[in-house]
Design a protein around this motif. Structure first.
Motif, PDB file in Angstrom:
ATOM      1  N   ILE A   1      53.741  15.278 116.953  1.00 29.53           N
ATOM      2  CA  ILE A   1      55.051  14.585 116.869  1.00 29.53           C
ATOM      3  C   ILE A   1      55.088  13.714 115.607  1.00 29.53           C
ATOM      4  CG2 ILE A   1      56.714  13.148 118.122  1.00 29.53           C
ATOM      5  CD1 ILE A   1      55.838  15.456 119.896  1.00 29.53           C
TER       6      ILE A   1
ATOM      7  N   LEU B   1      56.561  19.011 115.486  1.00 29.80           N
ATOM      8  CA  LEU B   1      57.433  19.303 116.631  1.00 29.80           C
ATOM      9  C   LEU B   1      58.477  18.217 116.751  1.00 29.80           C
ATOM     10  CD1 LEU B   1      54.922  20.311 119.497  1.00 29.80           C
ATOM     11  CD2 LEU B   1      56.256  21.844 118.044  1.00 29.80           C
ATOM     12  N   ASP B   2      59.745  18.607 116.873  1.00 34.80           N
ATOM     13  CA  ASP B   2      60.780  17.619 117.155  1.00 34.80           C
ATOM     14  C   ASP B   2      61.230  17.788 118.611  1.00 34.80           C
ATOM     15  OD1 ASP B   2      62.529  19.796 117.248  1.00 34.80           O
ATOM     16  OD2 ASP B   2      63.278  19.466 115.212  1.00 34.80           O
ATOM     17  N   SER B   3      62.231  17.027 118.989  1.00 34.04           N
ATOM     18  CA  SER B   3      62.629  17.026 120.403  1.00 34.04           C
ATOM     19  C   SER B   3      63.116  18.405 120.845  1.00 34.04           C
ATOM     20  CB  SER B   3      63.719  15.979 120.635  1.00 34.04           C
ATOM     21  OG  SER B   3      64.788  16.178 119.735  1.00 34.04           O
ATOM     22  N   PHE B   4      63.815  19.094 119.964  1.00 34.88           N
ATOM     23  CA  PHE B   4      64.289  20.428 120.318  1.00 34.88           C
ATOM     24  C   PHE B   4      63.110  21.392 120.481  1.00 34.88           C
ATOM     25  CE2 PHE B   4      66.000  24.645 119.327  1.00 34.88           C
ATOM     26  CZ  PHE B   4      66.959  24.729 120.323  1.00 34.88           C
ATOM     27  N   ASP B   5      62.135  21.269 119.570  1.00 38.16           N
ATOM     28  CA  ASP B   5      60.938  22.119 119.663  1.00 38.16           C
ATOM     29  C   ASP B   5      60.207  21.885 120.995  1.00 38.16           C
ATOM     30  OD1 ASP B   5      61.365  23.075 117.063  1.00 38.16           O
ATOM     31  OD2 ASP B   5      60.220  21.429 116.196  1.00 38.16           O
ATOM     32  N   ILE B   6      60.156  20.622 121.428  1.00 39.89           N
ATOM     33  CA  ILE B   6      59.445  20.317 122.679  1.00 39.89           C
ATOM     34  C   ILE B   6      60.124  21.014 123.855  1.00 39.89           C
ATOM     35  CG2 ILE B   6      58.923  18.471 124.340  1.00 39.89           C
ATOM     36  CD1 ILE B   6      58.287  16.691 121.928  1.00 39.89           C
ATOM     37  N   THR B   7      61.447  20.998 123.844  1.00 34.89           N
ATOM     38  CA  THR B   7      62.165  21.685 124.925  1.00 34.89           C
ATOM     39  C   THR B   7      61.878  23.190 124.895  1.00 34.89           C
ATOM     40  OG1 THR B   7      63.870  20.017 124.758  1.00 34.89           O
ATOM     41  CG2 THR B   7      64.444  21.983 125.967  1.00 34.89           C
TER      42      THR B   7
ATOM     43  N   VAL C   1      58.355  23.647 126.240  1.00 28.16           N
ATOM     44  CA  VAL C   1      58.309  23.549 127.713  1.00 28.16           C
ATOM     45  C   VAL C   1      58.771  24.870 128.339  1.00 28.16           C
ATOM     46  CG1 VAL C   1      59.373  22.435 129.719  1.00 28.16           C
ATOM     47  CG2 VAL C   1      58.584  21.045 127.798  1.00 28.16           C
TER      48      VAL C   1
ATOM     49  N   ILE D   1      58.284  15.707 130.687  1.00 23.48           N
ATOM     50  CA  ILE D   1      58.773  16.132 129.365  1.00 23.48           C
ATOM     51  C   ILE D   1      58.920  14.898 128.476  1.00 23.48           C
ATOM     52  CG2 ILE D   1      60.488  17.496 128.113  1.00 23.48           C
ATOM     53  CD1 ILE D   1      61.226  18.818 130.776  1.00 23.48           C
ATOM     54  N   VAL D   2      57.790  14.345 128.138  1.00 21.45           N
ATOM     55  CA  VAL D   2      57.740  13.174 127.258  1.00 21.45           C
ATOM     56  C   VAL D   2      56.791  13.523 126.103  1.00 21.45           C
ATOM     57  CG1 VAL D   2      58.301  11.470 129.010  1.00 21.45           C
ATOM     58  CG2 VAL D   2      55.924  12.155 128.700  1.00 21.45           C
ATOM     59  N   PRO D   3      57.059  12.947 124.940  1.00 21.85           N
ATOM     60  CA  PRO D   3      56.236  13.301 123.768  1.00 21.85           C
ATOM     61  C   PRO D   3      54.734  13.131 123.998  1.00 21.85           C
ATOM     62  CG  PRO D   3      58.158  12.066 123.090  1.00 21.85           C
ATOM     63  CD  PRO D   3      58.170  12.058 124.591  1.00 21.85           C
TER      64      PRO D   3
END
Lengths: 76, 267
Positions: A24, A29-35, A38, A54-56
């Protein structure tokens, strides 16, 4: 481990994730990538990561992601 | 619609939506810093049921709508009951193929397509750039520029589609040296607003004011931006899909569409 590496490579092929201890902060990885990550983990490992997970912090590096997978019964 | 007072309420709401999920749908990509900021400024509201959660972020005269739903049917049901009295803007982000069915759900409950943005990305090799001195007239914005910056942004961009910064976000960005400006006799003639996280830098806004155009100032700002990011490997931006002038300019600098789109719909 290889499966996880492949998933990450599919999301962000331009980065070498093995060189980072914080995906991060390093901007890999950004927030969209994390989604997307997941969703890919849910699909590839047949699990359902909880909303509260679903937290960094859980996606900072290979170790934290593997800890999360182990929590869901995945043998890494 | 209830105000959200703690970040844990957001995660619990996502969980309630996800617990019965058969094909989980969301456009909420929460980074804790942003969520905390929205909550602390009293901007975030929610409506939560088993199987779905809607979040509403107040922005000027409308709300941004975020959803988490167990599947498309629960999403449709959640939207039918609660979208009559306010103006909502919703962003559906994904590949062309992925956003289609969600867009259809929103259309079926009265939303209409308003704008479409495409993501463009520039990848650079490690160490390919060197840190250079800033050109004449170019520097980081200071706090006394905030009013002019806010005015320029609101005149040049669409508040409903382009996620304009609030006053407090603008102030924070200036303090964090995230806005490069061109100034002549204390007048701001152009700006480039960016956010950098490690190897990735996102260009949020790049504009030259009328009266300052056709003088190469946009190029100067872009070169200044790139030169202040010698270690970045990935540059990202979102641009309105039919803004061919801007797309041409970005392509000139090596940016290319990466296939991700943001379909903005309004009720």
């Amino acid at each position: 481990m290889q499966q996880l590496t492949n998933i990450l490579k599919e999301i962000r092929p331009e980065f070498d994730f093995s060189s980072s201890s914080d995906f991060i902060s390093d901007g890999m990885l950004d927030s969209f990538d994390i989604t997307m990550l997941v969703a890919a983990i849910d699909k590839n490992y047949g699990i359902s990561i909880d909303g509260v997970e679903i937290v960094p912090e859980n996606f900072r590096n290979f170790e934290t992601i593997q800890n999360l997978l182990r929590k869901h019964g995945v043998n890494t | 619609m209830q105000p959200v007072s703690d970040i844990s309420e957001v995660y619990e709401a996502i969980q309630r939506a996800k617990i019965h999920a058969t094909a989980f749908q969301t456009n909420l990509f929460p980074m804790q810093g942003k969520l905390r900021s929205w909550i602390s400024h009293g901007e975030l509201f929610c409506e939560v049921h088993d199987g779905w959660a809607l979040f509403f972020r107040k922005d000027r005269d409308f709300f941004h709508l975020y959803f988490c739903a167990a599947n498309e049917n629960t999403l449709r049901a959640s939207l039918q009951g609660c979208l009559r009295s306010q103006r909502f803007s919703v962003d559906i982000v994904g590949t062309e193929a992925a956003v289609g069915s969600i867009v259809s759900v929103f259309k079926s409950v009265g939303f209409r397509p308003y704008a479409r943005l495409r993501r463009m990305v520039l990848l650079v090799e490690d160490g390919s750039k060197k840190l250079n001195a800033l050109a004449n007239g170019i520097g980081f914005a200071c706090l006394s520029d905030c009013d002019a910056l806010g005015d320029l942004l609101s005149r040049s961009f669409d508040r409903l589609a382009e996620q304009l910064p609030t006053d407090y976000e603008l102030t924070a960005a200036v303090e964090a040296q995230q806005i490069l400006v061109f100034k002549r006799e204390e007048t701001v003639g152009g700006l480039l607003f960016f956010e950098t996280q490690g190897l990735t830098s996102t260009i949020r806004y790049w504009l030259i004011s009328e009266g300052f155009r056709n003088q190469g100032l946009g190029a100067k700002l872009m070169r200044a931006f790139l030169s202040t990011h010698p270690s970045a490997r990935r540059f990202v931006l979102w641009v309105i899909d039919d803004n061919t002038d801007a797309i041409d300019k970005y392509q000139h600098y090596g940016f290319a569409s990466d296939g991700l789109i943001d379909q903005v719909l309004l009720n």
